[in-house]
Design a protein around this motif. Structure first.
Motif, PDB file in Angstrom:
ATOM      1  N   LYS A   1       0.830  -1.204   0.000  1.00 32.60           N
ATOM      2  CA  LYS A   1       0.000   0.000   0.000  1.00 32.60           C
ATOM      3  C   LYS A   1       0.868   1.259   0.000  1.00 32.60           C
ATOM      4  N   ALA A   2       1.959   1.226   0.753  1.00 33.48           N
ATOM      5  CA  ALA A   2       2.854   2.379   0.794  1.00 33.48           C
ATOM      6  C   ALA A   2       3.454   2.655  -0.584  1.00 33.48           C
ATOM      7  N   THR A   3       3.850   1.594  -1.267  1.00 35.30           N
ATOM      8  CA  THR A   3       4.405   1.744  -2.611  1.00 35.30           C
ATOM      9  C   THR A   3       3.363   2.331  -3.556  1.00 35.30           C
ATOM     10  N   ASP A   4       2.137   1.836  -3.465  1.00 36.71           N
ATOM     11  CA  ASP A   4       1.047   2.351  -4.315  1.00 36.71           C
ATOM     12  C   ASP A   4       0.822   3.844  -4.083  1.00 36.71           C
ATOM     13  N   LEU A   5       1.002   4.290  -2.848  1.00 39.12           N
ATOM     14  CA  LEU A   5       0.740   5.684  -2.484  1.00 39.12           C
ATOM     15  C   LEU A   5       1.941   6.595  -2.711  1.00 39.12           C
ATOM     16  N   GLY A   6       3.060   6.025  -3.101  1.00 42.67           N
ATOM     17  CA  GLY A   6       4.228   6.838  -3.401  1.00 42.67           C
ATOM     18  C   GLY A   6       5.192   7.050  -2.254  1.00 42.67           C
ATOM     19  N   PHE A   7       5.022   6.286  -1.165  1.00 45.62           N
ATOM     20  CA  PHE A   7       5.997   6.338  -0.082  1.00 45.62           C
ATOM     21  C   PHE A   7       7.303   5.679  -0.526  1.00 45.62           C
ATOM     22  N   ARG A   8       8.396   6.133   0.044  1.00 43.96           N
ATOM     23  CA  ARG A   8       9.654   5.403  -0.095  1.00 43.96           C
ATOM     24  C   ARG A   8       9.716   4.387   1.048  1.00 43.96           C
ATOM     25  N   ILE A   9      10.064   3.177   0.712  1.00 45.78           N
ATOM     26  CA  ILE A   9      10.104   2.133   1.735  1.00 45.78           C
ATOM     27  C   ILE A   9      11.501   1.529   1.827  1.00 45.78           C
ATOM     28  N   MET A  10      11.822   1.045   3.018  1.00 46.80           N
ATOM     29  CA  MET A  10      13.023   0.250   3.239  1.00 46.80           C
ATOM     30  C   MET A  10      12.586  -1.055   3.886  1.00 46.80           C
TER      31      MET A  10
END
Length: 247
Positions: free
Chosen positions: A150-159
């Motif tokens: 969901k974070a990726t879909d929303l444009g967050f950067r993830i680690m």
């Protein structure tokens, strides 16, 4: 031979008081910001220590439940949870700015971390609460989790994060702390646990299955009784396996 670099993080500011010992051995930290532990004074103190040791600084929001250390799912409304997370992270950010520190990341704690990994509704509440930081700081999330998707879909950067002192089930969930085999306390076993994660992209589950995983950061819990012993051992042994700590 290939070389690897890994970030090692600790959850801190939780009342243990061992940060000055841990910080020379890690590269990022997650500071409790009042939900499960911590207050204005402890946040400020830990930020100052992190700056001295060049440790990257992150917020560590949780369910607002100090009684259970944020490790039980709370029966509160979605709006209450959202407002609590907003308040925790904004309080942390204000103190960080006052101390002239750099905001590096956000990582959920305990039950909030585990539930957002599998519950889409809760993941969206969490991401909505931290949405204002989407373009400025990444979030630490488990590999192949709902919150990561969901974070990726929303444009967050993830680690992607893995746990060096916790055992995994075959579905990449963590073995419950209610089970005797949930924690890995022996430094040698922690090393054996994390080397395949770093070097091969897999983790050995409690059922002895190799499961694909990705990790850019590995957590050693600061409140584990042998945390310092583990980190001292890793600091000595990881370079022997061509693994360097990311600073």
């Amino acid at each position: 031979m290939e070389n690897w670099t890994i970030d090692i993080n600790c959850d801190v500011g939780e009342g243990i008081g061992n940060e000055a010992d841990l910080f020379p051995l890690i590269s990022s930290c997650n500071i409790a910001c009042g939900g499960h532990a911590g207050d204005v004074d402890s946040i400020s103190e830990i930020i100052k220590l992190a700056k001295i040791h060049n440790v990257k600084i992150g917020a560590h929001p949780s369910y607002p439940d100090k009684a259970n250390f944020g490790r039980e799912v709370m029966n509160i409304s979605n709006s209450e949870l959202k407002q609590s997370i907003i308040h925790q992270v904004s309080t942390f950010k204000k103190i960080l700015e006052r101390e002239e520190g750099q905001f590096h990341h956000i990582k959920a704690h305990g039950a909030l971390y585990n539930q957002t990994a599998k519950d889409e509704v809760l993941a969206m509440i969490y991401l909505d609460a931290i949405g204002e930081y989407k373009d400025t700081v990444p979030i630490y999330v488990p590999y192949k989790s709902v919150v990561a998707e969901k974070a990726t879909d929303l444009g967050f950067r993830i680690m992607f994060e893995a746990f060096g002192d916790r055992n995994y089930n075959d579905d990449l969930s963590l073995v419950s702390r209610k089970m005797d085999n949930s924690l890995i306390k022996q430094p040698e076993k922690v090393l054996d646990h994390i080397l395949p994660i770093i070097q091969e992209g897999n983790v050995v589950s409690v059922k002895n299955k190799r499961i694909a995983i990705q990790a850019e950061t590995i957590c050693i819990h600061g409140d584990t009784s042998s945390a310092l012993e583990i980190l001292m051992y890793l600091s000595k042994e990881l370079p022997n396996h061509k693994v360097q700590l990311e600073k």
